[in-house]
Design an enzyme around this catalytic site. Structure first.
Site, short mmCIF file in Angstrom:
data_model
loop_
_atom_site.label_atom_id
_atom_site.label_comp_id
_atom_site.label_asym_id
_atom_site.label_seq_id
_atom_site.Cartn_x
_atom_site.Cartn_y
_atom_site.Cartn_z
N CYS A 19 0.83 -1.20 0.00
CA CYS A 19 0.00 0.00 0.00
C CYS A 19 0.87 1.26 0.00
O CYS A 19 0.49 2.29 -0.57
CB CYS A 19 -0.96 0.01 1.18
SG CYS A 19 -0.17 -0.03 2.81
N HIS B 191 -1.67 1.43 7.50
CA HIS B 191 -2.12 1.37 6.11
C HIS B 191 -1.97 2.75 5.47
O HIS B 191 -2.32 3.77 6.06
CB HIS B 191 -3.57 0.92 6.06
CG HIS B 191 -4.11 0.75 4.69
ND1 HIS B 191 -3.54 -0.10 3.75
CD2 HIS B 191 -5.18 1.32 4.06
CE1 HIS B 191 -4.22 -0.04 2.63
NE2 HIS B 191 -5.22 0.80 2.79
#
Length: 456
Positions: free
Chosen positions: A116, A404
């Site tokens: 990510c 994230h």
């Protein structure tokens, strides 16, 4: 220089260009695109270094010493084909509730194991204004080929995510620090480190990438005990950093704190070590600006990297005049004043406008006023000291080594924003962007990198 080969697969023959700087993972991804044979099914019986016909992803293609127009045999079955033809449906034939499945936006990127951080950096790089990376003038970097291929795929609007196999394989092979594993799982990496590495590497073939973000800072160091002893230097500026502490409420406050400081240094006049004051000022503004919130720090008490979740407001339009040298201020002030006047006129005209032609005439007026500024020597640089926010890279989570990453990009038409969360592309409003200041705490997305472009 790429080497042409003839790839034979059954009765089919394909002309393929092999870049000697690429690794086999990139080549196999290219073959997959042409033939539909997934990389794990590909076998090359004629390549001696391919054990059992299997070509290792890390093999450098240049080491295979392909002769120009060499015949290379491929064995393997393609992936499953659709069981029935896809029916073409036109947008005007869809019901309003069905139109959401057709995406006019750039597709997302599949997460290939804690990627990510890289997906977010790639989406920001892709949307950086006027940075065309689709046709590399040269290939001095092993990631240039897969990156250009990926950006070509991303340039086509689609509701289906793209799997960046070749790009990720080349990235991890070129930079082993981003290929760390724990229990056979790839570890999360720092998105800022990835952004810095990515832009520096890409600039080997696309110099304009770093040039667009490059400015100059003037650093003045003064001896606190002997003020007449002054050292002046100049350093490259590829980003600005925002100091995050309990007293910092706004982005500009944090930027100013980072421009001041102290250090211990030997004094030639006093013959001993003294404390010196550091004062930094911008003397050349870049066209594109990257701002990093210093969100992660190393704590000595527990020997751990921790995240600072302090809420800090940031503007959609940023004025850097207060951080500039007096000489630069004198240059940009007339341009900035005229820009502010033109914006006020534009807002007034928009309220009254009934026809689109008036907007075109207004834009011409703005351009004429810009040319009056004494900044023709700084072509390609910021001419007003003002920037407009176009991208954000955020981090969600309490752990500095986990969490994230997501990128947020302003739509080209200016009507809202798009959130690129790996495979998902989500429309969002300006209110969502305001929530990235940190007011939602560590369990919500917090802005980590901000990306601005010159308003002129």
């Amino acid at each position: 220089m790429s080497i042409p080969i003839a790839l034979k697969w059954g009765k089919n023959k394909y002309d393929v260009l092999v870049n000697p700087q690429d690794n086999a993972a990139v080549f196999k991804s290219q073959v997959w695109t042409l033939t539909g044979v997934p990389p794990d099914r590909q076998k090359y019986p004629g390549i001696k270094s391919a054990k059992g016909g299997k070509l290792d992803d890390s093999v450098n293609m240049g080491s295979l010493n392909f002769a120009p127009n060499a015949n290379i045999m491929l064995m393997g079955t393609a992936g499953p084909l659709p069981t029935e033809p896809v029916k073409v449906t036109f947008l005007e034939d869809l019901a309003p509730s069905q139109t959401e499945v057709i995406s006019p936006y750039t597709p997302g990127l599949t997460n290939l194991g804690n990627t990510c951080y890289l997906n977010s950096a790639l989406q920001i790089l892709r949307t950086s204004p006027s940075l065309s990376l689709l046709r590399p003038p040269s290939r001095n970097s092993p990631i240039t080929g897969p990156l250009s291929s990926l950006l070509t795929d991303l340039s086509r609007p689609s509701s289906n995510p793209i799997t960046p196999l070749g790009m990720v394989a080349s990235w991890r092979n070129t930079f082993p620090q981003f290929a760390e594993k724990q229990s056979d799982h790839f570890l999360q990496q720092d998105a800022e480190e990835a952004w810095t590495t990515l832009t520096r590497e890409v600039s080997k073939d696309f110099p304009k990438v770093l040039d667009a973000f490059r400015g100059t800072i003037k650093q003045t160091i003064t001896n606190n005990e002997e003020p007449t002893e002054v050292n002046v230097g100049h350093e490259e500026m590829l980003k600005l950093t925002c100091h995050c502490d309990k007293q910092t409420e706004f982005l500009t406050d944090g930027l100013k704190k980072e421009m001041k400081g102290e250090l211990e240094k030997h004094s030639s006049q006093l013959g001993r070590t003294c404390v010196w004051s550091i004062d930094k000022q911008i003397e050349q503004l870049p066209w594109l600006l990257c701002v990093q919130f210093v969100r992660f720090e190393w704590r000595k008490d527990n020997n751990k990297k921790t995240k600072i979740t302090k809420s800090i407001d940031f503007p959609t339009v940023l004025d850097l005049m207060d951080l500039c040298t007096p000489e630069l201020k004198a240059k940009i002030k007339p341009v900035q004043d005229k820009y502010r006047v033109s914006q006020e006129k534009k807002r007034d005209e928009e309220k009254k406008r009934k026809k689109g032609e008036e907007e075109g005439r207004m834009e011409e007026d703005v351009k004429g006023e810009e040319e009056d500024g004494d900044l023709k020597v700084d072509e390609g640089r910021n001419k007003s000291g003002m920037y407009e926010l176009y991208g954000i890279l955020s981090h969600k989570g309490r752990s500095a080594d986990g969490g994230h990453y997501v990128s947020w990009v302003k739509r080209e038409d200016g009507k809202g924003w798009l959130c690129y969360d790996d495979e998902d592309v989500i429309e969002c409003s300006e209110d969502k962007i305001r929530d990235l200041t940190g007011r939602g705490g560590a369990d919500w997305h917090i802005a980590y990198l901000l990306f601005y472009k010159s308003v002129l």
